[in-house]
Design a protein around this motif. Structure first.
Motif, mmCIF file in Angstrom:
data_model
loop_
_atom_site.group_PDB
_atom_site.id
_atom_site.type_symbol
_atom_site.label_atom_id
_atom_site.label_comp_id
_atom_site.label_asym_id
_atom_site.label_seq_id
_atom_site.Cartn_x
_atom_site.Cartn_y
_atom_site.Cartn_z
ATOM 1 N N UNK A 83 0.822 -1.211 0.000
ATOM 2 C CA UNK A 83 0.000 0.000 0.000
ATOM 3 C C UNK A 83 0.855 1.259 0.000
ATOM 4 N N UNK A 84 2.033 1.193 0.617
ATOM 5 C CA UNK A 84 2.907 2.359 0.719
ATOM 6 C C UNK A 84 4.297 2.011 0.209
ATOM 7 N N UNK A 85 4.731 2.739 -0.807
ATOM 8 C CA UNK A 85 6.070 2.585 -1.375
ATOM 9 C C UNK A 85 6.734 3.946 -1.362
ATOM 10 N N UNK A 86 7.829 4.056 -0.622
ATOM 11 C CA UNK A 86 8.545 5.324 -0.517
ATOM 12 C C UNK A 86 9.840 5.222 -1.312
ATOM 13 N N UNK A 87 9.954 6.048 -2.347
ATOM 14 C CA UNK A 87 11.142 6.030 -3.201
ATOM 15 C C UNK A 87 11.713 7.435 -3.385
ATOM 16 N N UNK A 88 11.292 8.361 -2.557
ATOM 17 C CA UNK A 88 11.764 9.738 -2.665
ATOM 18 C C UNK A 88 13.254 9.849 -2.287
ATOM 19 N N UNK A 89 13.858 10.932 -2.705
ATOM 20 C CA UNK A 89 15.266 11.250 -2.396
ATOM 21 C C UNK A 89 16.228 10.174 -2.895
ATOM 22 N N UNK A 90 16.098 9.835 -4.163
ATOM 23 C CA UNK A 90 17.009 8.932 -4.848
ATOM 24 C C UNK A 90 17.521 9.634 -6.104
ATOM 25 N N UNK A 91 18.332 8.948 -6.893
ATOM 26 C CA UNK A 91 18.957 9.549 -8.076
ATOM 27 C C UNK A 91 18.528 8.833 -9.353
ATOM 28 N N UNK A 92 17.268 8.806 -9.618
ATOM 29 C CA UNK A 92 16.758 8.035 -10.750
ATOM 30 C C UNK A 92 17.285 8.535 -12.089
ATOM 31 N N UNK A 93 17.857 7.597 -12.857
ATOM 32 C CA UNK A 93 18.242 7.867 -14.233
ATOM 33 C C UNK A 93 17.158 7.331 -15.162
ATOM 34 N N UNK A 94 16.542 6.246 -14.731
ATOM 35 C CA UNK A 94 15.432 5.651 -15.478
ATOM 36 C C UNK A 94 14.317 5.397 -14.479
ATOM 37 N N UNK A 95 13.149 5.883 -14.794
ATOM 38 C CA UNK A 95 12.028 5.720 -13.883
ATOM 39 C C UNK A 95 10.774 5.440 -14.687
ATOM 40 N N UNK A 96 10.047 4.446 -14.305
ATOM 41 C CA UNK A 96 8.795 4.084 -14.960
ATOM 42 C C UNK A 96 7.681 4.952 -14.373
ATOM 43 N N UNK A 97 7.198 5.880 -15.158
ATOM 44 C CA UNK A 97 6.162 6.799 -14.664
ATOM 45 C C UNK A 97 4.838 6.096 -14.391
ATOM 46 N N UNK A 98 4.680 4.874 -14.838
ATOM 47 C CA UNK A 98 3.465 4.095 -14.595
ATOM 48 C C UNK A 98 3.638 3.092 -13.464
ATOM 49 N N UNK A 99 4.678 3.254 -12.670
ATOM 50 C CA UNK A 99 4.957 2.307 -11.597
ATOM 51 C C UNK A 99 3.780 2.152 -10.648
ATOM 52 N N UNK A 100 3.137 3.254 -10.311
ATOM 53 C CA UNK A 100 1.993 3.188 -9.390
ATOM 54 C C UNK A 100 0.837 2.386 -9.958
ATOM 55 N N UNK A 101 0.682 2.373 -11.268
ATOM 56 C CA UNK A 101 -0.404 1.626 -11.903
ATOM 57 C C UNK A 101 -0.079 0.118 -12.001
ATOM 58 N N UNK A 102 1.206 -0.204 -11.957
ATOM 59 C CA UNK A 102 1.625 -1.584 -12.066
ATOM 60 C C UNK A 102 1.534 -2.323 -10.736
ATOM 61 N N UNK A 103 1.361 -1.593 -9.651
ATOM 62 C CA UNK A 103 1.265 -2.199 -8.325
ATOM 63 C C UNK A 103 -0.176 -2.012 -7.841
ATOM 64 N N UNK A 104 -0.932 -3.063 -7.876
ATOM 65 C CA UNK A 104 -2.327 -3.011 -7.453
ATOM 66 C C UNK A 104 -2.436 -2.547 -6.017
ATOM 67 N N UNK A 105 -3.333 -1.616 -5.759
ATOM 68 C CA UNK A 105 -3.624 -1.191 -4.406
ATOM 69 C C UNK A 105 -2.705 -0.122 -3.843
ATOM 70 N N UNK A 106 -1.686 0.271 -4.590
ATOM 71 C CA UNK A 106 -0.749 1.279 -4.081
ATOM 72 C C UNK A 106 -1.476 2.599 -3.909
ATOM 73 N N UNK A 107 -1.281 3.243 -2.760
ATOM 74 C CA UNK A 107 -1.911 4.534 -2.499
ATOM 75 C C UNK A 107 -0.878 5.641 -2.460
#
Length: 107
Positions: A83-107
């Motif tokens: 339900x909760x995924x915290x990925x803030x304050x990292x150095x993303x070079x590649x990021x899937x902007x649809x990540x939240x849609x790929x994880x069912x139930x993520x808020x």
């Protein structure tokens, strides 16, 4: 790091340990784990689909404040209760902007 014989663990805080790498089998027997905090380490990649595969009970995953450049699209596929995924304050070079849609139930 190995947690092979701690089957009933619900909360695991590995924050602020300067971890640079987590092996694919590290969390393999933590079926009841609900909260995993890996924040404030030195992780650079989450690139294995089986790193979190046995964590079917996981509700919250904190990967914030690492040095993560890349997260594999399949890394969280088995985390159906997440339900909760915290990925803030990292150095993303590649990021899937649809990540939240790929994880069912993520808020």
């Amino acid at each position: 790091i190995s947690f092979n014989y701690i089957f009933s663990l619900n909360f695991l805080d590995l924050s602020q340990n300067r971890l640079k790498y987590i092996g694919n089998m590290t969390f393999k027997n933590l079926f009841l784990l609900k909260y995993l905090n890996l924040s404030y380490n030195e992780l650079k990649f989450i690139n294995s689909s089986n790193l979190f595969e046995n964590l079917q009970s996981l509700i919250e995953l904190d990967l914030s404040s690492n040095e993560i450049h890349f997260i594999d699209d399949l890394s969280f596929q088995s985390l159906s209760l997440l339900r909760n995924l915290y990925i803030n304050s990292n150095y993303f070079l590649k990021f899937d902007s649809n990540l939240d849609k790929k994880i069912d139930g993520l808020v």
